[in-house]
Design an enzyme around this catalytic site. Sequence first.
Site: not given
Ligand code: C5P
Length: 316
Positions: A14, A109, A116, A149
């Site tokens: 994405k 990364a 995702s 994501d």
């Molecule tokens: O949801 P995901 O595991 O991809 O998120 C990884 C990290 O990114 C979370 O632990 C958080 O630190 C940060 N994050 C966030 N707010 C979001 C999505 C991700 O702070 N809406």
Amino acid sequence: MSRSGSVTVRAPAKINLELRVGAPRPDGFHELATVFQAVSLADDVTVTRTGGRLSDGIEITVEGAEGVDVAGVPQDETNLAVRAVRLLGDRTGMDDGVSVHIRKRIPVAGGMAGGSADAAATLLACDLLWDNGTDREALREIAAELGSDVPFPLLGGTAIGTGRGEQLTAAMCRGSYTWVVATSSTGLSTPAVFAEIDRLRDGRVLPEPRVSEDLMSALRAGNPEAVGALMANDLQPAACSLRPELLHTLEIGEECEAFGSLVSGSGPTAVFLVGDRDHALGVSVALQAAGVAAAVYTVAGPVHGARMVEGPSWRT
Ligand code: C5P
């Protein structure tokens, strides 16, 4: 029961055309409003029956296609794809053993949701292999539990994401968009970039995040030039603060008159919206000449979400 011993699902990367980040929530996530577009850079995930049980362990192998460096991808139970198998197994009561093979084209990364996409592809592949027939909404909910994501690569196309990014509404989008994608040799950690935005904002009171109505109408009109001018990413200052060299990468897009130049998601991949393949070539050559990118791709969006590319013959 599926007749074949394996299923391969392809899921797209994405790009965030707009990413608005609100205040941190009590659960540690940030409230977001974002516009996702799925692009023609995709990973393939193959799940294969082992004949054993899930409880015996899940073997995972990762291969880099087209020069993608997969050194940073965990090849054990911590990989999000393995967690996807386990969560779907728990929810559907399946314990039929599978192994997982990921063929990566999406930068690791890089802010393009490659991990995702792999988790989304794994969910769909296991669901098909096990012949569960889990409906899309239930799969989306499982995807959301795995990560903010993960639901989008199941849906694909162009969509608005709210909440922590996992609540999706398909967006009307005309036409096709040509993107140049410039990757970096080392990734950026998403939590580190969110922590940096908090540091830069230093407790400022923030409005509720929303996507731009003008951007949505430019997408409805199929006007890439207007879309490019309206692209924005609140995480960009944080990504550039951690990687100042990204500012130079973005300047190259401006010099080449890209319609828009932006850090993708939490970075460090930079994306450039251009008019056509010739324009893309000009931007790619300039990026390569400046030596600022590990790899440069030209991709198109929007593309569809995760779908089976190989599997039980009676399904195709
Ligand atoms: O949801 P995901 O595991 O991809 O998120 C990884 C990290 O990114 C979370 O632990 C958080 O630190 C940060 N994050 C966030 N707010 C979001 C999505 C991700 O702070 N809406």
